[in-house]
Scaffold this active site. Structure first.
Site, PDB file in Angstrom:
ATOM      1  N   ASN A  79       0.907  -1.153   0.000  1.00 19.84           N
ATOM      2  CA  ASN A  79       0.000   0.000   0.000  1.00 19.84           C
ATOM      3  C   ASN A  79       0.946   1.203   0.000  1.00 19.84           C
ATOM      4  O   ASN A  79       1.267   1.762   1.036  1.00 19.84           O
ATOM      5  CB  ASN A  79      -0.890   0.007   1.239  1.00 19.84           C
ATOM      6  CG  ASN A  79      -1.747  -1.254   1.303  1.00 19.84           C
ATOM      7  OD1 ASN A  79      -2.298  -1.691   0.301  1.00 19.84           O
ATOM      8  ND2 ASN A  79      -1.828  -1.844   2.474  1.00 19.84           N
TER       9      ASN A  79
ATOM     10  N   GLU B 123      -8.232  -3.342  -2.501  1.00 21.19           N
ATOM     11  CA  GLU B 123      -8.441  -2.737  -1.180  1.00 21.19           C
ATOM     12  C   GLU B 123      -8.250  -1.224  -1.213  1.00 21.19           C
ATOM     13  O   GLU B 123      -7.585  -0.647  -0.354  1.00 21.19           O
ATOM     14  CB  GLU B 123      -7.508  -3.389  -0.149  1.00 21.19           C
ATOM     15  CG  GLU B 123      -7.731  -4.884  -0.029  1.00 21.19           C
ATOM     16  CD  GLU B 123      -6.913  -5.567   1.051  1.00 21.19           C
ATOM     17  OE1 GLU B 123      -5.789  -5.114   1.319  1.00 21.19           O
ATOM     18  OE2 GLU B 123      -7.408  -6.549   1.613  1.00 21.19           O
TER      19      GLU B 123
ATOM     20  N   ARG C 276     -15.258 -14.466  -3.208  1.00 29.09           N
ATOM     21  CA  ARG C 276     -13.933 -13.818  -3.228  1.00 29.09           C
ATOM     22  C   ARG C 276     -12.840 -14.799  -3.651  1.00 29.09           C
ATOM     23  O   ARG C 276     -11.859 -14.410  -4.288  1.00 29.09           O
ATOM     24  CB  ARG C 276     -13.641 -13.245  -1.837  1.00 29.09           C
ATOM     25  CG  ARG C 276     -12.248 -12.711  -1.692  1.00 29.09           C
ATOM     26  CD  ARG C 276     -12.038 -12.042  -0.360  1.00 29.09           C
ATOM     27  NE  ARG C 276     -10.625 -11.813  -0.098  1.00 29.09           N
ATOM     28  CZ  ARG C 276     -10.137 -11.413   1.055  1.00 29.09           C
ATOM     29  NH1 ARG C 276     -10.948 -11.165   2.063  1.00 29.09           N
ATOM     30  NH2 ARG C 276      -8.838 -11.234   1.219  1.00 29.09           N
TER      31      ARG C 276
ATOM     32  N   ASP D  80      -6.429 -15.120   1.937  1.00 30.94           N
ATOM     33  CA  ASP D  80      -5.450 -14.184   2.475  1.00 30.94           C
ATOM     34  C   ASP D  80      -4.663 -14.786   3.632  1.00 30.94           C
ATOM     35  O   ASP D  80      -4.942 -14.458   4.787  1.00 30.94           O
ATOM     36  CB  ASP D  80      -6.168 -12.904   2.930  1.00 30.94           C
ATOM     37  CG  ASP D  80      -5.207 -11.740   3.150  1.00 30.94           C
ATOM     38  OD1 ASP D  80      -4.028 -11.875   2.772  1.00 30.94           O
ATOM     39  OD2 ASP D  80      -5.635 -10.714   3.692  1.00 30.94           O
TER      40      ASP D  80
ATOM     41  N   GLU E 109       0.237 -12.237  10.593  1.00 36.94           N
ATOM     42  CA  GLU E 109      -0.990 -11.441  10.614  1.00 36.94           C
ATOM     43  C   GLU E 109      -2.190 -12.247  11.108  1.00 36.94           C
ATOM     44  O   GLU E 109      -2.976 -11.767  11.919  1.00 36.94           O
ATOM     45  CB  GLU E 109      -1.253 -10.902   9.196  1.00 36.94           C
ATOM     46  CG  GLU E 109      -2.576 -10.177   9.083  1.00 36.94           C
ATOM     47  CD  GLU E 109      -2.830  -9.619   7.678  1.00 36.94           C
ATOM     48  OE1 GLU E 109      -1.966  -9.740   6.795  1.00 36.94           O
ATOM     49  OE2 GLU E 109      -3.919  -9.047   7.486  1.00 36.94           O
TER      50      GLU E 109
HETATM   51  C1  GCU Z   1      -4.133  -8.261   3.735  1.00 35.37           C
HETATM   52  C2  GCU Z   1      -3.671  -7.360   4.826  1.00 35.37           C
HETATM   53  C3  GCU Z   1      -3.443  -5.964   4.350  1.00 35.37           C
HETATM   54  C4  GCU Z   1      -2.511  -5.989   3.138  1.00 35.37           C
HETATM   55  C5  GCU Z   1      -3.076  -6.915   2.087  1.00 35.37           C
HETATM   56  C6  GCU Z   1      -2.175  -7.095   0.889  1.00 35.37           C
HETATM   57  O1  GCU Z   1      -5.429  -7.941   3.358  1.00 35.37           O
HETATM   58  O2  GCU Z   1      -4.625  -7.362   5.852  1.00 35.37           O
HETATM   59  O3  GCU Z   1      -2.907  -5.227   5.399  1.00 35.37           O
HETATM   60  O4  GCU Z   1      -2.336  -4.720   2.636  1.00 35.37           O
HETATM   61  O5  GCU Z   1      -3.281  -8.171   2.632  1.00 35.37           O
HETATM   62  O6  GCU Z   1      -1.536  -8.140   0.819  1.00 35.37           O
HETATM   63  O7  GCU Z   1      -2.126  -6.257   0.025  1.00 35.37           O
END
Ligand code: GCU
Length: 696
Positions: free
Chosen positions: A207, A288, A333, A362, A390
């Site tokens: 991100n 996302e 999904r 995920d 995570e």
């Molecule tokens: C998961 C994770 C996010 C991360 C995403 C990704 O959803 O919770 O924090 O950014 O994976 O791999 O892009």
């Protein structure tokens, strides 16, 4: 007496008696067995190299560190090979891979030869590993080459020092000090990576802040690239797809817009002028909330190809992530990535890799493989594992991930008949991919011991070792790692290995038995929250995945349900489609199983689920007992650190068990089978624990 002096010397050289975990697996403590030490010493008194680049310097320095610590003297450098015991040589070996090496030892000489200095460095670390694990150096004849080209860590680090999903402190990259100050930790990071063959690092979060590719930051990135280069590590950056707008002031980031194309070309030129061996860009697009080509009516193919064109003149890579899923009320999904990427197979430029998470959702503790492995015949797909825990209990649960990686890599995709394993897909054998890669989302941070939980260092170690050679088993990796990290007696070594090898299944049992998935806390992903029925998106709830009702539990992905199972080749599809023969560990990934459905062991789904929750907790209790047996056998600081974390783990395991049993019982309406006792805590009490743990 000599031993005592040597021991003291080695302690002084490490600064303290206690072991704070900083040295990772590169612990060069004096070998106590004098015969062995002498034997090693004979072969390492002197060393010569026939190359003199920066890598030569770090290679010699590593040998000297290792000999002074392990053997109590420092190898002397010699100019002529005939005078040296250890001969390091860049030459020509049978395997033409630039990173391959050979080690051949005769009576008093060891020869490490490779096609490049980097190969020699890897050979040296192999030799050191042998000494650390107290293996023989007699008659060695090793030829080794990596099975996967790009072996990388991906740091989800932000420029403000935080780490997305990081549980080991803040970011190690001190952007505010760079480029002027080089924290010595960067060098130790590079040594650790090189020692396990990791040759790439993505410095920042997927991100991505656009700021990382400003001229200001590129100067800092260059400073890190310069530190890592001698260790054979290339630097990569995650980029924000909207950068031409954010940084360049353009009206659009449309990948087909000529100005946008030019902006990226200029940016690539700027990067390579500073860092000629820069690895490439990693892109999370239209996922996302991140920007991407679809914001402009274009596709992932358009976006990736445009960036690939900008990078191609410099041999730069575009690593385009397949982690995309738009909420479709009628969809699943699970199927999103395949639906988005399969149709473009063969249309991506040659310098593009599609990076795929191991499973379709995920990083859950157990997932079936992503159907993209085995589906993309003409586009290289690579493996993304997650080292940071995570969904695996952050830094309080001990989960050795190697068995999970091994399970994934050994899964048969049946893409070209039986034996078409995921490992053969990603190492390029199956479809002849010209580019291959395996990455791990890093679990490192500023904590003194790098990974928070001392045992989580093993997951970092695993990534490197498995990417180099995916045929090595989790048990072998555990064996090496324990020996290097703890150097304790045989019985204690076995105890730690046993704990490691069982840990993932134990965690699975008390959190996600029978293929339950995505029932963790919403957004923070800690602890149980199977009751989450509302979230900003339905596919961020728990209910979306477990679908518990009065009849049963699980997501029907067979023909009768979402039919996502059809994305697999027939052989694998058959394994998952039949509720009566599916491996119980995957049951609820593919079936909405009645609570009363009988498994092959004769138990109902409900009874088996409850059994696993309870047995999981019991095993977590036993972990404490096994660990207690190590008191006095390993360093006390590490012992106490893990001891404390195991206590927390048990507390949280009980929470998982009780919350899950009490919540799902609302639907099953079946009793907790004997000999287990019904949880005494109420649903409300269990729900409120999320706040008690301060994770929101
Ligand atoms: C998961 C994770 C996010 C991360 C995403 C990704 O959803 O919770 O924090 O950014 O994976 O791999 O892009």
């Amino acid at each position: 007496m000599r031993i005592i002096i040597l021991l003291l010397l080695s302690m002084i050289s490490f600064g303290s008696f206690a072991d704070d975990g900083y040295r990772l697996w590169l612990k060069y403590d004096l070998i106590k067995n004098e015969t062995l030490r002498k034997n090693y010493a004979q072969k390492l008194t002197t060393v010569s190299t026939n190359f003199s680049d920066e890598t030569a310097k770090v290679t010699i320095s590593e040998i000297q560190k290792a000999t002074s610590g392990l053997l109590g003297f420092t190898s002397k450098t010699m100019t002529s090979a005939s005078q040296a015991n250890l001969v390091l040589k860049v030459g020509s070996i049978a395997n033409k891979n630039a990173e391959a090496f050979e080690i051949i030892s005769s009576k008093n000489q060891i020869n490490i030869t490779a096609n490049t200095s980097k190969g020699v460095l890897y050979g040296v670390f192999e030799l050191i590993r042998r000494m650390q694990t107290l293996a023989s150096l007699e008659n060695i004849k090793i030829a080794s080459a990596p099975k996967i080209q790009l072996r990388m860590l991906n740091h989800w680090d932000n420029n403000n020092g935080t780490i997305e999903r990081g549980y080991a402190g803040m970011s190690m990259w001190k952007w505010y000090e760079l480029p002027e100050r080089i924290d010595p930790r960067y060098i130790d990071y590079a040594r650790a990576n090189a020692s396990i063959g990791i040759n790439g690092t993505v410095l920042n979060n997927v991100n991505a802040s656009a700021r990382f590719i400003t001229s200001e930051y590129l100067g800092k990135v260059k400073a890190l690239a310069d530190v890592f280069r001698p260790y054979g590590i290339k630097v990569f950056l995650s980029v924000n797809f909207a950068s031409p707008k954010i940084l360049g002031g353009l009206k659009t980031a449309d990948p087909l817009d000529p100005e946008v194309k030019q902006w990226w070309k200029n940016k690539a030129d700027e990067v390579y002028k500073l860092i000629p061996d820069f690895g490439g860009f990693v892109v999370k697009a239209n996922s996302e909330g991140e920007p991407g080509p679809m914001d402009f009516g274009r596709t992932h193919k358009d976006g990736a190809n445009m960036l690939a064109e900008a990078m191609a003149p410099h041999n730069g890579l575009i690593i385009w992530r397949a982690f995309v899923y738009n909420f479709d009320p009628k969809g699943d999904r699970f199927a999103a990535a395949y639906n988005e990427f399969k149709r473009f197979d063969g249309e991506f430029h040659a310098n593009i890799i599609i990076q795929v998470k191991n499973g379709p959702i995920d990083f859950q503790v157990r997932e079936p493989i992503s159907p993209l492995f085995g589906a993309m015949e003409k586009t290289p797909v690579s493996m993304e594992f997650q080292l940071t825990q995570e969904y695996l209990g952050w830094a309080t649960h001990w989960v050795y991930e190697a068995p999970m990686f091994e399970e994934v890599l050994k899964t048969d995709t049946y893409a070209k008949g039986q034996g078409s394993t995921v490992a053969k897909v990603i190492d390029g054998q199956l479809f002849k991919y010209p580019l291959t890669s395996m990455i791990g989302v890093a679990n490192t941070g500023s904590d003194r011991n790098w990974t928070g939980h001392p045992m989580a260092q093993a997951n970092w170690y695993t990534l490197g070792r498995m990417a180099w050679n995916h045929e090595i088993t989790s048990a072998q990796i555990a064996d090496e790692w324990v020996k290097m990290t703890f150097r304790t007696d045989a019985k204690s070594t076995e105890t730690i290995k046993k704990l490691m090898l069982e840990s993932r299944e134990i965690y699975t049992n008390y959190t996600n038995p029978l293929g339950v998935h995505h029932v963790m806390g919403e957004s923070h992903h800690f602890g149980p929250e199977p009751w989450v029925e509302k979230a900003p998106r339905p596919d961020w709830t728990a209910l979306y995945y477990h679908r518990a009702d009065s009849i049963g539990i699980g997501f029907d992905r067979t023909e009768k349900g979402s039919n996502s199972v059809a994305q697999y080749h027939l052989g694998l599809r058959n394994k998952y489609s039949d509720i009566n023969t599916i491996q119980p560990e995957f049951l609820l990934w593919f079936h909405h199983a009645p609570w009363t459905h009988k498994l092959q062991n004769g138990k109902t789904v409900w009874d088996e689920m409850v059994t696993r929750y309870y047995e999981g907790v019991k095993s977590a209790e036993n972990m404490q007992k096994d660990w207690a047996s190590l008191k006095g056998k390993i360093d006390s600081e590490t012992f106490e650190n893990v001891e404390a974390r195991l206590k927390t783990q048990l507390k949280e395991a009980l929470w998982w068990r009780d919350a899950s049993v009490v919540y799902f019982q609302k639907y099953s309406k079946m009793p907790v089978p004997s000999p287990y006792q019904k949880p005494t805590r109420t649903f409300e009490e269990l729900k409120s624990l999320v706040d008690v743990y301060h994770v929101r």
